[in-house]
Motif scaffolding. Structure first.
Motif, short mmCIF file in Angstrom:
data_model
loop_
_atom_site.label_atom_id
_atom_site.label_comp_id
_atom_site.label_asym_id
_atom_site.label_seq_id
_atom_site.Cartn_x
_atom_site.Cartn_y
_atom_site.Cartn_z
N LYS A 47 -14.11 -4.12 12.76
CA LYS A 47 -13.75 -2.73 12.49
C LYS A 47 -13.71 -1.96 13.81
O LYS A 47 -14.74 -1.76 14.45
CB LYS A 47 -14.76 -2.08 11.55
N PRO A 48 -12.53 -1.53 14.24
CA PRO A 48 -12.42 -0.84 15.54
C PRO A 48 -12.99 0.58 15.49
O PRO A 48 -13.21 1.15 14.42
CB PRO A 48 -10.91 -0.80 15.78
N LEU A 49 -13.22 1.13 16.67
CA LEU A 49 -13.71 2.50 16.79
C LEU A 49 -12.60 3.46 16.37
O LEU A 49 -11.45 3.32 16.78
CB LEU A 49 -14.11 2.77 18.24
N ASN A 50 -12.95 4.44 15.55
CA ASN A 50 -11.96 5.41 15.08
C ASN A 50 -11.99 6.65 15.98
O ASN A 50 -12.95 7.42 15.95
CB ASN A 50 -12.26 5.81 13.63
N LEU A 51 -10.94 6.83 16.75
CA LEU A 51 -10.85 7.99 17.64
C LEU A 51 -9.66 8.87 17.27
O LEU A 51 -9.19 9.67 18.08
CB LEU A 51 -10.74 7.53 19.10
N SER A 52 -9.16 8.72 16.05
CA SER A 52 -8.00 9.50 15.61
C SER A 52 -8.42 10.91 15.23
O SER A 52 -9.30 11.12 14.39
CB SER A 52 -7.35 8.82 14.40
N THR A 53 -7.81 11.89 15.86
CA THR A 53 -8.09 13.29 15.54
C THR A 53 -6.94 14.16 16.03
O THR A 53 -6.30 13.86 17.04
CB THR A 53 -9.41 13.75 16.18
N LYS A 54 -6.66 15.25 15.31
CA LYS A 54 -5.62 16.18 15.73
C LYS A 54 -6.11 17.08 16.86
O LYS A 54 -5.33 17.51 17.71
CB LYS A 54 -5.18 17.04 14.54
N ASN A 55 -7.40 17.37 16.85
CA ASN A 55 -7.97 18.27 17.85
C ASN A 55 -8.87 17.51 18.82
O ASN A 55 -9.96 17.08 18.44
CB ASN A 55 -8.78 19.38 17.16
N VAL A 115 -26.89 -1.78 4.40
CA VAL A 115 -26.40 -0.40 4.54
C VAL A 115 -24.92 -0.26 4.21
O VAL A 115 -24.40 0.86 4.13
CB VAL A 115 -26.67 0.15 5.95
N GLU A 116 -24.23 -1.41 4.06
CA GLU A 116 -22.79 -1.41 3.73
C GLU A 116 -21.96 -0.64 4.74
O GLU A 116 -21.02 0.08 4.39
CB GLU A 116 -22.56 -0.86 2.32
N LYS A 117 -22.35 -0.77 6.01
CA LYS A 117 -21.60 -0.17 7.11
C LYS A 117 -21.31 -1.26 8.15
O LYS A 117 -22.16 -2.12 8.39
CB LYS A 117 -22.38 0.99 7.75
N PRO A 118 -20.16 -1.24 8.78
CA PRO A 118 -19.79 -2.32 9.71
C PRO A 118 -20.57 -2.27 11.02
O PRO A 118 -20.95 -1.20 11.49
CB PRO A 118 -18.30 -2.06 9.97
N ILE A 119 -20.80 -3.46 11.58
CA ILE A 119 -21.32 -3.56 12.94
C ILE A 119 -20.11 -3.46 13.86
O ILE A 119 -19.18 -4.26 13.76
CB ILE A 119 -22.05 -4.89 13.16
N LYS A 120 -20.10 -2.48 14.75
CA LYS A 120 -18.91 -2.24 15.58
C LYS A 120 -19.04 -2.76 17.00
O LYS A 120 -18.06 -3.19 17.60
CB LYS A 120 -18.56 -0.75 15.58
N PHE A 121 -20.26 -2.70 17.55
CA PHE A 121 -20.46 -3.17 18.92
C PHE A 121 -21.76 -3.95 19.03
O PHE A 121 -22.68 -3.77 18.23
CB PHE A 121 -20.52 -1.99 19.90
N MET A 122 -21.81 -4.82 20.03
CA MET A 122 -23.05 -5.51 20.35
C MET A 122 -23.24 -5.48 21.86
O MET A 122 -22.30 -5.69 22.63
CB MET A 122 -23.03 -6.94 19.82
N SER A 123 -24.48 -5.20 22.26
CA SER A 123 -24.83 -5.16 23.68
C SER A 123 -25.50 -6.47 24.02
O SER A 123 -26.47 -6.86 23.37
CB SER A 123 -25.76 -3.98 23.95
N LEU A 161 -28.02 10.34 7.27
CA LEU A 161 -26.87 10.69 8.12
C LEU A 161 -25.54 10.13 7.65
O LEU A 161 -24.49 10.61 8.07
CB LEU A 161 -27.13 10.21 9.56
N ASP A 162 -25.58 9.09 6.82
CA ASP A 162 -24.35 8.43 6.37
C ASP A 162 -23.47 8.09 7.58
O ASP A 162 -22.34 8.55 7.70
CB ASP A 162 -23.58 9.33 5.39
N PHE A 163 -24.02 7.27 8.48
CA PHE A 163 -23.30 6.95 9.72
C PHE A 163 -22.10 6.05 9.44
O PHE A 163 -21.93 5.51 8.35
CB PHE A 163 -24.24 6.35 10.77
N ASP A 164 -21.24 5.89 10.47
CA ASP A 164 -19.99 5.15 10.31
C ASP A 164 -20.07 3.69 10.75
O ASP A 164 -19.28 2.86 10.30
CB ASP A 164 -18.87 5.85 11.11
N GLY A 165 -20.99 3.39 11.64
CA GLY A 165 -21.07 2.03 12.14
C GLY A 165 -22.36 1.77 12.88
O GLY A 165 -23.11 2.70 13.21
#
Length: 449
Positions: free
Chosen positions: A91-99, A265-273, A239-243
């Motif tokens: 699941k990629p990072l979501n950076l879509s925004t109009k503003n 938590v039913e939320k995707p793992i997006k990054f690993m360090s 907080l209902d976080f996204d990832g």
């Protein structure tokens, strides 16, 4: 990473070797061992119970292809189920925004690696063509703001901060500063605590309502195991976080957090360090991680790292020098520097199928390139170009200049001569019959070993 789990699972699969068919008896034995392996890795009990049952049902309902052994079929099923357990697809990072700017808010406990992750993410985004800015809203932890500023200088990304303990004001004015500076991504570092408390959660909720982030990422230390999962659940409830971001994964020999957190938590793992360097941050691919857990390596990620970090033009030139027997210590030092850009050696070796079994972990932990670099840098230009001229007195001078022993200089020269001979042989075999292009060079180096 996940060495303990990988070794135990490998033992379970080994018991199926030589079996002619899949049946209730051998599957029962295998599932018992897999269950023990997962519980020993601190995976959530409910997750283990469901995973093992799913594997058992699919194994018994699977027709074994004649060319595939029961053990191979079980490995494939386990790989598929582990992939699904960790989220199925990346699941990629979501950076879509109009503003603009897009806001990425980072939350987690103190010591989880939030601030370092912010800098690693900023560097990754900058490398990808973005213009990020970091905002230091962790106003309570001593030196947190200074740490982010120092990391900001290291990765070349500006940091906004205020000399006061008002996280809301810092975030609000930071957003305005990002807009004025035409930054397209704002990374908000928030305060953590040594444990979960209402004040921390309330402030995080207020910041979320104020900033309305496109991404709210929860950072957790993977070495906490089951406690990492409990912490993630508590944060998600409020907080209902996204990832999720898993840190210190390179030091996690068990894997409990990675295998449990997505299901709980039913939320995707997006990054690993996977290390301490600013480049040691990878996107999380469930299928690739499943393969690594099963000892199958991750050659796709390896090639991606090679293509991203290696100077392929230099590599082609090195290939030509090898063919002409012109590869010297200058070239060796240059290749060493390129290899270091790809991240930790242990992480790289884990990506190559089977190689992690050939190289003992203690050898990797003791591996240090600094003496090698010091020895080569203590040589004259002529010595680097023609190592064969280095006699006894030269070796003593080089050892003295590099702060090493003559024995270490001797060992380096011996290993370089052997490596040069081996690489020249491999190069000739690789070149045979076709021309190597820059597009296939990184992959070819390993598929033609």
């Amino acid at each position: 990473m996940f060495e303990s789990l990988s070794d135990t699972l490998e033992g379970a699969f080994r018991k199926l070797a030589g079996q002619a068919t899949i049946n209730e008896i051998n599957i029962g034995i295998a599932m018992r061992d897999i269950k023990r392996a997962l519980l020993g890795a601190d995976v959530n009990y409910k997750v283990v119970k469901k995973l093992v049952e799913d594997i058992r049902l699919k194994s018994l309902g699977e027709d074994v292809v004649k060319s595939v052994s029961p053990a191979q079929m079980i490995v494939k099923i386990v790989s598929d189920e582990l992939t699904e357990l960790m989220g199925g697809e990346q699941k990629p990072l979501n950076l879509s925004t109009k503003n603009l700017p897009a806001v990425v808010m980072v939350a987690g406990l103190q010591g989880s690696g939030k601030t370092t992750f912010c800098a690693k993410l900023a560097k990754r985004l900058k490398k990808g063509g973005k213009n990020p800015m970091m905002v230091a809203a962790d106003v309570y932890r001593p030196a947190a703001v200074e740490q982010l500023k120092t990391l900001g200088l290291e990765v070349g990304v500006p940091v906004f901060s205020l000399d006061e303990q008002d996280a809301m004001k810092v975030a609000r004015e930071g957003l305005e500063a990002a807009r004025r500076g035409a930054h397209d991504v704002l990374i908000l570092d928030t305060a953590g605590r040594l444990q979960i408390d209402d004040r921390m959660m309330a402030e995080a909720e207020a910041l979320k309502n104020l900033m309305k982030p496109e991404e709210l990422l929860f950072v957790v230390d993977s070495m906490m195991g089951q406690e990492a999962v409990n912490t993630a659940k508590a944060f998600n409830d409020r907080l209902d976080f996204d990832g999720v971001v898993l840190t210190k994964l390179d030091g996690d020999s068990r894997g409990g957090a990675a295998l449990s957190i997505r299901q709980v938590v039913e939320k995707p793992i997006k990054f690993m360090s996977v290390g301490e360097k600013m480049d040691d941050l990878d996107q999380f691919y469930p299928d690739r991680m499943a393969q690594r857990i099963l000892g199958m390596g991750d050659i796709v990620s390896f090639v991606e790292k090679a293509q991203e970090n290696l100077d392929l033009e230099k590599t082609i030139q090195m290939q030509k020098k090898l063919m002409k027997n012109e590869f010297d210590l200058n070239d060796f030092l240059d290749q060493l520097q390129q290899l270091k850009k790809m991240g930790s050696i242990q992480g790289l070796i884990e990506m190559v199928p089977g190689l992690n079994k050939m190289v003992p972990k203690q050898d990797l932990e003791n591996l240090d390139f600094k003496p090698i670099e010091a020895i080569i840098n203590s040589m004259t230009k002529a010595e680097k170009a023609s190592p064969e001229i280095i006699n006894g007195s030269r070796r003593q001078r080089i050892a003295l200049g590099s702060g090493t022993r003559v024995q270490e200089v001797n060992m380096l020269l011996k290993q370089f001569a052997e490596m040069k001979k081996m690489m020249r042989s491999v190069s000739k075999m690789t070149q045979s019959g076709r021309k190597i292009t820059s597009q296939n060079l990184a992959l070819d180096k390993f598929l033609k070993r």
